[in-house]
Design a protein around this motif. Structure first.
Motif, PDB file in Angstrom:
ATOM      1  N   ILE A 154      68.421  -9.163 -55.723  1.00  0.00           N
ATOM      2  CA  ILE A 154      68.111  -8.190 -54.664  1.00  0.00           C
ATOM      3  C   ILE A 154      69.397  -7.638 -54.060  1.00  0.00           C
ATOM      4  CG2 ILE A 154      67.128  -7.940 -52.355  1.00  0.00           C
ATOM      5  CD1 ILE A 154      64.938  -9.886 -53.182  1.00  0.00           C
ATOM      6  N   ALA A 155      70.331  -8.540 -53.695  1.00  0.00           N
ATOM      7  CA  ALA A 155      71.582  -8.118 -53.073  1.00  0.00           C
ATOM      8  C   ALA A 155      72.393  -7.242 -54.004  1.00  0.00           C
ATOM      9  CB  ALA A 155      72.385  -9.349 -52.643  1.00  0.00           C
ATOM     10  N   LYS A 156      72.452  -7.616 -55.307  1.00  0.00           N
ATOM     11  CA  LYS A 156      73.241  -6.851 -56.257  1.00  0.00           C
ATOM     12  C   LYS A 156      72.638  -5.468 -56.485  1.00  0.00           C
ATOM     13  CE  LYS A 156      75.327  -7.118 -60.856  1.00  0.00           C
ATOM     14  NZ  LYS A 156      74.981  -5.724 -61.184  1.00  0.00           N
ATOM     15  N   GLN A 191      73.389  -3.349 -53.474  1.00  0.00           N
ATOM     16  CA  GLN A 191      74.822  -3.045 -53.431  1.00  0.00           C
ATOM     17  C   GLN A 191      75.172  -1.959 -54.449  1.00  0.00           C
ATOM     18  OE1 GLN A 191      77.082  -5.522 -51.417  1.00  0.00           O
ATOM     19  NE2 GLN A 191      77.955  -3.478 -51.256  1.00  0.00           N
ATOM     20  N   ASP A 192      74.614  -2.063 -55.648  1.00  0.00           N
ATOM     21  CA  ASP A 192      74.891  -1.073 -56.685  1.00  0.00           C
ATOM     22  C   ASP A 192      74.354   0.300 -56.299  1.00  0.00           C
ATOM     23  OD1 ASP A 192      76.091  -3.042 -58.138  1.00  0.00           O
ATOM     24  OD2 ASP A 192      74.371  -3.415 -59.470  1.00  0.00           O
ATOM     25  N   GLN A 241      67.444   2.764 -45.907  1.00  0.00           N
ATOM     26  CA  GLN A 241      66.332   3.210 -46.762  1.00  0.00           C
ATOM     27  C   GLN A 241      66.400   2.569 -48.141  1.00  0.00           C
ATOM     28  OE1 GLN A 241      66.064   7.477 -47.202  1.00  0.00           O
ATOM     29  NE2 GLN A 241      64.752   7.334 -49.000  1.00  0.00           N
ATOM     30  N   ILE A 242      67.611   2.535 -48.710  1.00  0.00           N
ATOM     31  CA  ILE A 242      67.783   1.916 -50.032  1.00  0.00           C
ATOM     32  C   ILE A 242      67.358   0.459 -49.996  1.00  0.00           C
ATOM     33  CG2 ILE A 242      69.523   1.193 -51.721  1.00  0.00           C
ATOM     34  CD1 ILE A 242      71.041   3.786 -51.083  1.00  0.00           C
ATOM     35  N   ALA A 243      67.718  -0.248 -48.934  1.00  0.00           N
ATOM     36  CA  ALA A 243      67.366  -1.671 -48.825  1.00  0.00           C
ATOM     37  C   ALA A 243      65.854  -1.859 -48.683  1.00  0.00           C
ATOM     38  CB  ALA A 243      68.099  -2.279 -47.642  1.00  0.00           C
ATOM     39  N   ASN A 244      65.220  -1.016 -47.900  1.00  0.00           N
ATOM     40  CA  ASN A 244      63.780  -1.145 -47.680  1.00  0.00           C
ATOM     41  C   ASN A 244      62.963  -0.840 -48.940  1.00  0.00           C
ATOM     42  OD1 ASN A 244      63.420  -1.971 -44.919  1.00  0.00           O
ATOM     43  ND2 ASN A 244      64.205   0.023 -44.287  1.00  0.00           N
ATOM     44  N   GLU A 245      63.525  -0.023 -49.827  1.00  0.00           N
ATOM     45  CA  GLU A 245      62.812   0.344 -51.050  1.00  0.00           C
ATOM     46  C   GLU A 245      63.012  -0.661 -52.188  1.00  0.00           C
ATOM     47  OE1 GLU A 245      64.211   4.244 -51.931  1.00  0.00           O
ATOM     48  OE2 GLU A 245      62.935   5.238 -50.417  1.00  0.00           O
TER      49      GLU A 245
END
Length: 301
Positions: A40-42, A45-46, A85-89
């Motif tokens: 998830i983190a990677k 981050q990407d 937004q990127i994290a929530n998706e």
């Protein structure tokens, strides 16, 4: 014999049931194996590093039990929203905690103007300098009282006022009317037949702007010897002085108003013969010379 129509229906139903079974099996497999925190983190981050709006941001992504925490700095408020937004998706997340901050440089020029515009340093006004009345300056004074070689005594104080103003390099230093104090340096009555008469004066202080300053001047001195003989001298640090052409005793107020007669002269008074005393009537004009400089602070000038 089996009905072909019924056989076709059976085949379709069987296919639907198999598809549903496979889908359920796939979903069950996905639910039982959620993505790892590292994945998830990677992934987040990407995506942040490649998105045009967020690629210049310095964002750190951490995930624990599906909960994502965002820290670091972004260039603009728009970039901050895009990172969130990127994290929530991201699939498999349980929540997002956004602790990113917007860099100060990203605020508008109008908002930054009061901060970046340095105020000009205050202009320091030049400090006023003291006035130094140099030694050798002539002080012309008018006496407030009569002085006499017979009635005055050594150490006696007398008062006078400055008759002429004094300026130093165009700056007013001592105004007309300033109060001046003096002292009788010596006083000796002249005898009828023999005995020397003497009267010597000097100035000791002057008051300017409510402040009194000690001064040192040359001594005006006059001596009479015998009948018809008299001498005049100036003493005290070699300072030159003028003199009063004085009046005789009983000459009346103003009888001693005189003139400057140059260096080396003294107090002239009395008669050429007899036992007349050396006298300086009230309102007499005398001149003294400063034997040492006088410093007047700027606020007192």
């Amino acid at each position: 014999m089996r009905n072909p129509h019924n056989s076709a229906i059976s085949i379709v139903l069987l296919s639907v049931l198999m598809g549903f079974s496979i889908a359920c099996s796939h979903r069950s497999s996905n639910d039982s194996n959620p993505p790892s925190d590292e994945k998830i983190a990677k992934d987040i981050q990407d995506k942040v590093a490649t998105d045009p709006d967020t690629k210049d941001s310095e964002v750190n992504v951490a995930a624990k039990e599906g909960k994502v925490k965002l820290t670091g700095k972004v260039k603009t408020p728009v970039a901050r929203k895009k990172v969130e937004q990127i994290a929530n998706e991201e699939p498999g997340i349980a929540g997002v905690e956004d602790e990113t901050t917007v860099e100060p440089e990203a605020t508008s020029g109008e908002q930054m103007a009061p901060v970046t515009a340095a105020a000009p340093p205050p202009v320091e006004k030049p400090k006023p300098q003291p006035i130094v009345v140099p030694s050798g300056t002539v002080l012309t004074v008018r006496t407030n009282q009569a002085l006499n070689s017979k009635t005055s005594h050594t150490g006696q104080t007398f008062l006078a006022t400055l008759a002429q103003p004094i300026s130093v390099k165009g700056r007013p230093a001592l105004p007309t009317g300033a109060t001046v104090s003096g002292t009788v340096v010596s006083a000796k009555a002249k005898g009828k037949i023999k005995g020397e008469g003497e009267l010597s004066l000097a100035l000791t202080s002057i008051s300017v702007g409510g402040h009194t300053y000690a001064i040192e001047t040359g001594v005006l001195s006059n001596t009479t010897k015998g009948k018809g003989k008299r001498t005049a001298a100036t003493t005290g640090g070699g300072a030159a002085a003028g003199a009063l052409i004085g009046g005789v005793a009983g000459g009346g107020k103003g009888a001693g108003i005189g003139a400057l007669v140059g260096a080396g002269a003294g107090i002239v008074g009395g008669a050429l013969t007899g036992n007349k005393q050396i006298e300086v009537p009230a309102e007499s004009v005398l001149t003294f010379t400063l034997a040492a400089p006088l410093t007047i602070p700027p606020s007192h000038g």
